[in-house]
Design a protein around this motif. Structure first.
Motif, PDB file in Angstrom:
ATOM      1  N   TYR A   1       1.202  -1.294   0.274  1.00 44.13           N
ATOM      2  CA  TYR A   1      -0.048   0.303   0.095  1.00 44.13           C
ATOM      3  C   TYR A   1       1.168   1.421  -0.126  1.00 44.13           C
ATOM      4  CZ  TYR A   1      -2.611   3.824   1.778  1.00 44.13           C
ATOM      5  OH  TYR A   1      -3.076   5.305   1.792  1.00 44.13           O
ATOM      6  N   ASP A   2       2.070   1.424   1.016  1.00 44.61           N
ATOM      7  CA  ASP A   2       2.765   1.897   0.522  1.00 44.61           C
ATOM      8  C   ASP A   2       3.950   2.960  -0.368  1.00 44.61           C
ATOM      9  OD1 ASP A   2       2.107   2.794   3.126  1.00 44.61           O
ATOM     10  OD2 ASP A   2       3.271   1.963   4.679  1.00 44.61           O
ATOM     11  N   ALA A   3       3.498   1.804  -0.939  1.00 45.72           N
ATOM     12  CA  ALA A   3       4.539   1.674  -2.242  1.00 45.72           C
ATOM     13  C   ALA A   3       3.921   2.119  -3.486  1.00 45.72           C
ATOM     14  CB  ALA A   3       4.958   0.352  -2.569  1.00 45.72           C
ATOM     15  N   GLY A   4       2.653   1.433  -3.333  1.00 48.22           N
ATOM     16  CA  GLY A   4       0.787   2.742  -4.178  1.00 48.22           C
ATOM     17  C   GLY A   4       0.952   4.084  -4.064  1.00 48.22           C
ATOM     18  N   ILE A   5       0.312   4.254  -2.990  1.00 46.76           N
ATOM     19  CA  ILE A   5       0.193   5.813  -2.725  1.00 46.76           C
ATOM     20  C   ILE A   5       0.706   6.477  -3.106  1.00 46.76           C
ATOM     21  CG2 ILE A   5       0.597   6.001  -0.752  1.00 46.76           C
ATOM     22  CD1 ILE A   5      -2.847   6.547  -1.368  1.00 46.76           C
ATOM     23  N   ARG A   6       2.445   6.253  -3.095  1.00 45.93           N
ATOM     24  CA  ARG A   6       3.091   6.896  -3.673  1.00 45.93           C
ATOM     25  C   ARG A   6       3.231   7.763  -4.796  1.00 45.93           C
ATOM     26  NH1 ARG A   6       6.913   4.719   0.882  1.00 45.93           N
ATOM     27  NH2 ARG A   6       7.810   3.216  -0.732  1.00 45.93           N
ATOM     28  N   ALA A   7       2.987   6.883  -5.595  1.00 45.67           N
ATOM     29  CA  ALA A   7       2.907   7.237  -7.334  1.00 45.67           C
ATOM     30  C   ALA A   7       1.806   8.364  -6.929  1.00 45.67           C
ATOM     31  CB  ALA A   7       1.884   6.198  -7.915  1.00 45.67           C
ATOM     32  N   VAL A   8       1.084   8.874  -7.012  1.00 44.61           N
ATOM     33  CA  VAL A   8       0.613  10.255  -7.070  1.00 44.61           C
ATOM     34  C   VAL A   8       0.829  11.048  -6.817  1.00 44.61           C
ATOM     35  CG1 VAL A   8      -1.932   9.365  -5.603  1.00 44.61           C
ATOM     36  CG2 VAL A   8      -0.377  10.296  -4.372  1.00 44.61           C
ATOM     37  N   ASP A   9       2.610  11.567  -6.667  1.00 43.29           N
ATOM     38  CA  ASP A   9       3.399  11.895  -6.364  1.00 43.29           C
ATOM     39  C   ASP A   9       4.263  12.326  -7.165  1.00 43.29           C
ATOM     40  OD1 ASP A   9       2.064  13.351  -3.713  1.00 43.29           O
ATOM     41  OD2 ASP A   9       3.286  11.524  -2.892  1.00 43.29           O
ATOM     42  N   VAL A  10       4.038  10.950  -8.115  1.00 46.03           N
ATOM     43  CA  VAL A  10       5.247  10.661  -9.294  1.00 46.03           C
ATOM     44  C   VAL A  10       5.102  11.744 -10.587  1.00 46.03           C
ATOM     45  CG1 VAL A  10       6.575   9.656 -11.194  1.00 46.03           C
ATOM     46  CG2 VAL A  10       5.714   8.441  -8.216  1.00 46.03           C
ATOM     47  N   LYS A  11       6.083  12.701 -10.510  1.00 48.22           N
ATOM     48  CA  LYS A  11       5.196  14.061 -11.652  1.00 48.22           C
ATOM     49  C   LYS A  11       6.430  13.314 -13.101  1.00 48.22           C
ATOM     50  CE  LYS A  11       3.093  15.531  -8.696  1.00 48.22           C
ATOM     51  NZ  LYS A  11       1.530  15.857  -8.411  1.00 48.22           N
TER      52      LYS A  11
END
Length: 335
Positions: free
Chosen positions: A311-321
């Motif tokens: 989960y923690d790895a996946g949610i960080r995708a929203v901050d990948v620009k």
């Protein structure tokens, strides 16, 4: 977390949905509760489950585990009104003994034993889901697996009645051919029934291999159809294909790759890995970020983590620009 409009409903949902399929089985309830709390605290609102999740984890089970976990979480936290809740029906197995072979589920047999989209079954299934979920309404209710043995008129009329009764707010369809979507929309327009506002299909950065016919994977025709009909939002399940982008060894042996393997997939994986190195992210995160950047059609990736680490790895995708150059290279990669 940003939000997107669901179809043309005016309803805003978080751009990344949380798939709750494994909650109550391979994800224990304590971890599920932590995951749900973290997701809402991060601005997430869109939860996805189904009445059949996950019968295949235990022989003799009819599923319902995920809905029950969510129901208990709603009851204990009072956060039902903070989420947009989607669940599904029509894919419960009618004869469990017929689909288990040597203590393993036989999926070909399972598809022949689903309870389907008959009117009585839809009404019963919604009531059962409401009870497990401990709520009085479902925000989005999907026909989980398109049922060609039941007249569409019967299914759509039943769903319209459930909307009118306030038990569901919107309807969606999943695992469906494009021509069936068009027929569904025509019937809804003809009879004044609520039309689907979302279609949930398997969709990722990799493209299905040439010549493959698969009812659940978005193909070029369906993508074109969704681009032309912005009243339908594409909810993309298995967006990272069981996590194969991060792990070459896993790709080499994972059955999911049989649907995608080939020169086109090799080129696109290489492009993802290059961009991931540039933005200091994992390839899985880059794929989720690429999906989040899509605007035609609007895509809501549906991540279904098993562990808190996933989960923690996946949610960080929203901050990948991703820059326009990086998006262009990802789009152009492959055949």
């Amino acid at each position: 977390m940003k939000t997107v409009e669901l179809g043309r409903t005016g309803e805003q949902v978080s751009q990344l949905a949380l798939g709750c399929m494994l909650m109550g089985t391979t994800t224990d309830e304590a971890s599920a509760n932590t995951m749900l709390n973290r997701y809402l605290d991060a601005g997430g609102t869109f939860l996805d489950t189904a009445n059949c999740y996950t019968w295949w984890e235990e022989r003799g089970s009819l599923g319902g585990h995920s809905e029950e976990v969510l129901g208990r979480w709603f009851a204990s936290t009072g956060r039902r009104d903070d989420v947009f809740l989607a669940t599904k029906g029509t894919a419960l197995v009618k004869d469990l003994d017929a689909v288990w072979v040597d203590d393993q589920p036989d999926w070909e047999r399972a598809y022949q034993n689903f309870d389907g989209a008959g009117g009585d079954n839809l009404r019963r299934s919604v009531d059962d889901s409401l009870r497990r979920l401990q709520t009085d309404h479902i925000d989005l209710y999907y026909v989980h697996v398109d049922d060609r043995s039941t007249p569409l008129e019967e299914s759509l009329e039943a769903l319209a009645g459930l909307v009118q009764a306030g038990k569901i707010r919107y309807i969606g369809w999943s695992n469906v051919r494009t021509w069936r979507l068009e027929r569904i929309r025509q019937l809804c327009a003809q009879h004044g029934w609520p039309a689907p506002v979302a279609v949930q299909q398997q969709h990722s950065y990799l493209r299905r291999k040439a010549g493959l016919s698969h009812i659940s994977i978005v193909d070029d025709e369906q993508l074109d159809y969704l681009q032309a009909h912005d009243d339908l939002t594409l909810v993309a399940y298995s967006p990272i294909l069981k996590g194969i982008y991060d792990d070459a060894a896993k790709r080499a042996k994972h059955p999911m790759m049989a649907l995608y393997a080939g020169p086109d997939a090799d080129a696109r994986i290489a492009a993802v890995e290059d961009v991931a190195a540039e933005v200091d992210a994992t390839p899985n995160q880059v794929v989720l970020a690429w999906l989040l950047h899509q605007t035609s059609p609007t895509i809501v990736p549906l991540m279904g983590p098993r562990t808190l680490e996933q989960y923690d790895a996946g949610i960080r995708a929203v901050d990948v620009k991703l820059t326009s150059d990086q998006l262009g290279r990802l789009d152009a990669a492959g055949a």
